[in-house]
Design a protein around this motif. Structure first.
Motif, PDB file in Angstrom:
ATOM      1  N   VAL A 178       0.846  -1.192   0.000  1.00  0.00           N
ATOM      2  CA  VAL A 178       0.000   0.000   0.000  1.00  0.00           C
ATOM      3  C   VAL A 178       0.886   1.249   0.000  1.00  0.00           C
ATOM      4  O   VAL A 178       1.850   1.329   0.756  1.00  0.00           O
ATOM      5  CB  VAL A 178      -0.938   0.005   1.234  1.00  0.00           C
ATOM      6  CG1 VAL A 178      -1.759   1.295   1.276  1.00  0.00           C
ATOM      7  CG2 VAL A 178      -1.835  -1.221   1.225  1.00  0.00           C
ATOM      8  N   GLN A 179       0.547   2.204  -0.852  1.00  0.00           N
ATOM      9  CA  GLN A 179       1.318   3.445  -0.933  1.00  0.00           C
ATOM     10  C   GLN A 179       0.691   4.501  -0.028  1.00  0.00           C
ATOM     11  O   GLN A 179      -0.529   4.647   0.025  1.00  0.00           O
ATOM     12  CB  GLN A 179       1.364   3.956  -2.363  1.00  0.00           C
ATOM     13  CG  GLN A 179       2.309   5.131  -2.536  1.00  0.00           C
ATOM     14  CD  GLN A 179       2.539   5.456  -3.994  1.00  0.00           C
ATOM     15  OE1 GLN A 179       2.206   4.701  -4.887  1.00  0.00           O
ATOM     16  NE2 GLN A 179       3.125   6.608  -4.233  1.00  0.00           N
ATOM     17  N   TRP A 180       1.549   5.229   0.687  1.00  0.00           N
ATOM     18  CA  TRP A 180       1.133   6.278   1.623  1.00  0.00           C
ATOM     19  C   TRP A 180       1.829   7.581   1.260  1.00  0.00           C
ATOM     20  O   TRP A 180       3.003   7.592   0.895  1.00  0.00           O
ATOM     21  CB  TRP A 180       1.516   5.895   3.051  1.00  0.00           C
ATOM     22  CG  TRP A 180       0.813   4.683   3.550  1.00  0.00           C
ATOM     23  CD1 TRP A 180       1.174   3.375   3.333  1.00  0.00           C
ATOM     24  CD2 TRP A 180      -0.384   4.648   4.322  1.00  0.00           C
ATOM     25  NE1 TRP A 180       0.273   2.541   3.932  1.00  0.00           N
ATOM     26  CE2 TRP A 180      -0.692   3.287   4.552  1.00  0.00           C
ATOM     27  CE3 TRP A 180      -1.213   5.621   4.849  1.00  0.00           C
ATOM     28  CZ2 TRP A 180      -1.798   2.888   5.286  1.00  0.00           C
ATOM     29  CZ3 TRP A 180      -2.323   5.236   5.575  1.00  0.00           C
ATOM     30  CH2 TRP A 180      -2.605   3.875   5.788  1.00  0.00           C
ATOM     31  N   ASP A 181       1.087   8.685   1.379  1.00  0.00           N
ATOM     32  CA  ASP A 181       1.653  10.023   1.239  1.00  0.00           C
ATOM     33  C   ASP A 181       1.853  10.574   2.640  1.00  0.00           C
ATOM     34  O   ASP A 181       0.897  10.710   3.404  1.00  0.00           O
ATOM     35  CB  ASP A 181       0.701  10.942   0.472  1.00  0.00           C
ATOM     36  CG  ASP A 181       0.565  10.552  -0.989  1.00  0.00           C
ATOM     37  OD1 ASP A 181       1.555  10.052  -1.552  1.00  0.00           O
ATOM     38  OD2 ASP A 181      -0.517  10.752  -1.563  1.00  0.00           O
ATOM     39  N   VAL A 182       3.101  10.863   2.958  1.00  0.00           N
ATOM     40  CA  VAL A 182       3.437  11.386   4.280  1.00  0.00           C
ATOM     41  C   VAL A 182       4.062  12.768   4.095  1.00  0.00           C
ATOM     42  O   VAL A 182       4.898  12.960   3.217  1.00  0.00           O
ATOM     43  CB  VAL A 182       4.415  10.437   5.019  1.00  0.00           C
ATOM     44  CG1 VAL A 182       4.800  11.010   6.373  1.00  0.00           C
ATOM     45  CG2 VAL A 182       3.814   9.044   5.158  1.00  0.00           C
TER      46      VAL A 182
ATOM     47  N   GLN B   2       7.810  16.603  12.667  1.00  0.00           N
ATOM     48  CA  GLN B   2       6.430  16.401  13.114  1.00  0.00           C
ATOM     49  C   GLN B   2       5.572  15.991  11.919  1.00  0.00           C
ATOM     50  O   GLN B   2       5.656  16.578  10.843  1.00  0.00           O
ATOM     51  CB  GLN B   2       5.877  17.679  13.726  1.00  0.00           C
ATOM     52  CG  GLN B   2       4.422  17.585  14.126  1.00  0.00           C
ATOM     53  CD  GLN B   2       3.855  18.915  14.606  1.00  0.00           C
ATOM     54  OE1 GLN B   2       4.509  19.948  14.526  1.00  0.00           O
ATOM     55  NE2 GLN B   2       2.642  18.885  15.087  1.00  0.00           N
ATOM     56  N   VAL B   3       4.718  14.989  12.114  1.00  0.00           N
ATOM     57  CA  VAL B   3       3.844  14.495  11.055  1.00  0.00           C
ATOM     58  C   VAL B   3       2.720  15.503  10.803  1.00  0.00           C
ATOM     59  O   VAL B   3       1.991  15.866  11.721  1.00  0.00           O
ATOM     60  CB  VAL B   3       3.253  13.114  11.419  1.00  0.00           C
ATOM     61  CG1 VAL B   3       2.294  12.637  10.331  1.00  0.00           C
ATOM     62  CG2 VAL B   3       4.358  12.099  11.657  1.00  0.00           C
ATOM     63  N   LEU B   4       2.605  15.936   9.553  1.00  0.00           N
ATOM     64  CA  LEU B   4       1.547  16.847   9.145  1.00  0.00           C
ATOM     65  C   LEU B   4       0.438  16.109   8.403  1.00  0.00           C
ATOM     66  O   LEU B   4      -0.719  16.496   8.449  1.00  0.00           O
ATOM     67  CB  LEU B   4       2.106  17.951   8.240  1.00  0.00           C
ATOM     68  CG  LEU B   4       3.243  18.790   8.807  1.00  0.00           C
ATOM     69  CD1 LEU B   4       3.792  19.722   7.736  1.00  0.00           C
ATOM     70  CD2 LEU B   4       2.766  19.571  10.022  1.00  0.00           C
ATOM     71  N   LYS B   5       0.830  15.042   7.715  1.00  0.00           N
ATOM     72  CA  LYS B   5      -0.124  14.267   6.916  1.00  0.00           C
ATOM     73  C   LYS B   5       0.387  12.837   6.823  1.00  0.00           C
ATOM     74  O   LYS B   5       1.577  12.611   6.653  1.00  0.00           O
ATOM     75  CB  LYS B   5      -0.236  14.889   5.522  1.00  0.00           C
ATOM     76  CG  LYS B   5      -1.103  14.118   4.536  1.00  0.00           C
ATOM     77  CD  LYS B   5      -1.092  14.852   3.204  1.00  0.00           C
ATOM     78  CE  LYS B   5      -1.599  13.992   2.088  1.00  0.00           C
ATOM     79  NZ  LYS B   5      -1.480  14.652   0.783  1.00  0.00           N
ATOM     80  N   ASN B   6      -0.528  11.896   6.926  1.00  0.00           N
ATOM     81  CA  ASN B   6      -0.216  10.478   6.776  1.00  0.00           C
ATOM     82  C   ASN B   6      -1.452   9.855   6.154  1.00  0.00           C
ATOM     83  O   ASN B   6      -2.362   9.449   6.866  1.00  0.00           O
ATOM     84  CB  ASN B   6       0.126   9.854   8.122  1.00  0.00           C
ATOM     85  CG  ASN B   6       0.477   8.386   7.992  1.00  0.00           C
ATOM     86  OD1 ASN B   6       0.907   7.925   6.958  1.00  0.00           O
ATOM     87  ND2 ASN B   6       0.269   7.654   9.076  1.00  0.00           N
ATOM     88  N   GLN B   7      -1.478   9.827   4.848  1.00  0.00           N
ATOM     89  CA  GLN B   7      -2.696   9.471   4.128  1.00  0.00           C
ATOM     90  C   GLN B   7      -2.430   8.389   3.101  1.00  0.00           C
ATOM     91  O   GLN B   7      -1.453   8.454   2.364  1.00  0.00           O
ATOM     92  CB  GLN B   7      -3.233  10.723   3.447  1.00  0.00           C
ATOM     93  CG  GLN B   7      -4.467  10.549   2.637  1.00  0.00           C
ATOM     94  CD  GLN B   7      -4.924  11.887   2.063  1.00  0.00           C
ATOM     95  OE1 GLN B   7      -4.843  12.922   2.711  1.00  0.00           O
ATOM     96  NE2 GLN B   7      -5.379  11.861   0.833  1.00  0.00           N
TER      97      GLN B   7
END
Length: 102
Positions: free
Chosen positions: A82-86, A94-99
């Motif tokens: 599965v591909q994730w955009d981080v 700091q994590v701003l997006k993990n989708q």
């Protein structure tokens, strides 16, 4: 006809304004930012993103300046494929997006 032209002009300006707030950072500038301590090392940023998805691998990375903030974008593929955009704040990891990328 004039009101239609005005609508298109307004839409074009709005789109252009949104684009102007994000700027790609080239490799030379990125290295300078890292060397001066403005952003975290790329190893630390990659490790922070990969830790979100154990067994994942980095596929693509990019550094941008968005609204005065340095954002590190990384695409990772987890152990299940599965591909994730981080997105991480490049100054502190700091994590701003993990989708999930569908």
């Amino acid at each position: 006809m004039n009101s239609l032209t005005a609508v298109f002009a307004t839409a074009a300006l709005t789109l252009t304004a949104g684009i102007a707030h994000a700027r790609d950072i080239g490799p030379d500038e990125a290295l300078k930012l890292r060397d001066t301590g403005t952003i975290e090392s790329f190893e630390k940023l990659n490790a922070a993103a990969l830790a979100l998805h154990p067994g994942s691998k980095a596929e693509d990375t990019e550094l941008e300046e968005e609204y005065g903030r340095y954002v590190y974008q990384i695409e990772v593929r987890d152990a299940q494929g599965v591909q994730w955009d981080v997105e991480l704040d490049a100054t502190n990891a700091q994590v701003l997006k993990n989708q999930r990328d569908d």
